[in-house]
Design an enzyme around this catalytic site. Structure first.
Site, PDB file in Angstrom:
ATOM      1  N   CYS A   1      45.644  35.757  40.085  1.00 60.09           N
ATOM      2  CA  CYS A   1      45.173  36.411  41.299  1.00 60.09           C
ATOM      3  C   CYS A   1      46.159  36.178  42.459  1.00 60.09           C
ATOM      4  O   CYS A   1      47.282  36.640  42.399  1.00 60.09           O
ATOM      5  CB  CYS A   1      43.759  35.958  41.626  1.00 60.09           C
TER       6      CYS A   1
ATOM      7  N   HIS B   1      41.220  37.558  36.659  1.00 50.82           N
ATOM      8  CA  HIS B   1      40.721  36.217  36.382  1.00 50.82           C
ATOM      9  C   HIS B   1      40.512  36.060  34.878  1.00 50.82           C
ATOM     10  O   HIS B   1      39.506  36.522  34.348  1.00 50.82           O
ATOM     11  CB  HIS B   1      39.415  35.973  37.154  1.00 50.82           C
TER      12      HIS B   1
ATOM     13  N   GLU C   1      39.866  33.541  32.893  1.00 51.01           N
ATOM     14  CA  GLU C   1      38.947  32.556  32.313  1.00 51.01           C
ATOM     15  C   GLU C   1      37.624  33.192  31.942  1.00 51.01           C
ATOM     16  O   GLU C   1      36.854  32.650  31.196  1.00 51.01           O
ATOM     17  CB  GLU C   1      38.763  31.352  33.235  1.00 51.01           C
TER      18      GLU C   1
END
Length: 192
Positions: A107, A190, A192
């Site tokens: 990001c 993102h 994850e």
């Protein structure tokens, strides 16, 4: 109306940790995490794999070296990546370390690494928000989670010796980069 526009402030300085936080993981490689506004889940995911040392966004290069990391991770966070305090702080520090340690960013970290390597960023008209952003990677389409208002300029990234590895299918913007020689890569979304 009398309030200062958010882009005039260094928003990262308001959300970054103010002290070094260590997360032990016996026998694992050590990663220094530049906290630009990191989400708790990113720390959890990193702690599952590494010994993590979370440092403020403006942590000095010599202090990073003293931690003897195996790699550096630059997190998500708010605001303009090219804010003067980010350029003279985080971006400058990363530049001093780029040939010493592998680096990954997500990001805002993607944008900061791009700036550090000589690319430019720009403000998106609407930003990318939500959990359904389509991103192309090696002939596949990934549906990603995003929340950002700035992006990396593609032409300047390529001129800076970067390969664009991920592309947003809605507007064609850069969603990930990789340096052609150094072990540095990042994604805008993102993961994850």
């Amino acid at each position: 109306r009398a309030s200062k526009h958010p882009e005039e402030s260094n928003l990262v300085s308001m959300v970054s940790t103010k002290e070094v936080i260590r997360y032990a993981h016996s026998g694992a490689k050590r990663v220094v995490v530049f906290d630009c506004g990191v989400k708790g889940n990113i720390i959890r995911e990193l702690c599952d794999r590494f010994e993590v040392v979370q440092v403020p966004f403006d942590y000095p290069a010599e202090e990073v070296r003293s931690l003897e990391p195996d790699g550096i991770f630059i997190t998500n966070g708010p605001g303009n990546p090219a804010h003067p305090e980010m350029m003279s702080g985080t971006v400058s520090t990363l530049s001093k370390l780029k040939e010493e340690f592998p680096m990954m960013g997500i990001c805002l970290g993607n944008q900061l690494l791009a700036l550090m390597l000589g690319a430019r960023t720009f403000k998106l008209k609407f930003g990318h928000r939500g959990i359904n952003q389509p991103v192309k990677f090696e002939g596949r389409v990934l549906i990603t989670s995003q929340n950002h208002g700035f992006a990396v300029d593609r032409a300047s990234a390529e001129d800076a010796g970067l390969d664009v590895t991920f592309t947003n299918l809605n507007d064609g913007t850069v969603e990930g980069i990789r340096h052609r020689e150094l072990p540095i890569f990042s994604v805008q979304f993102h993961p994850e």
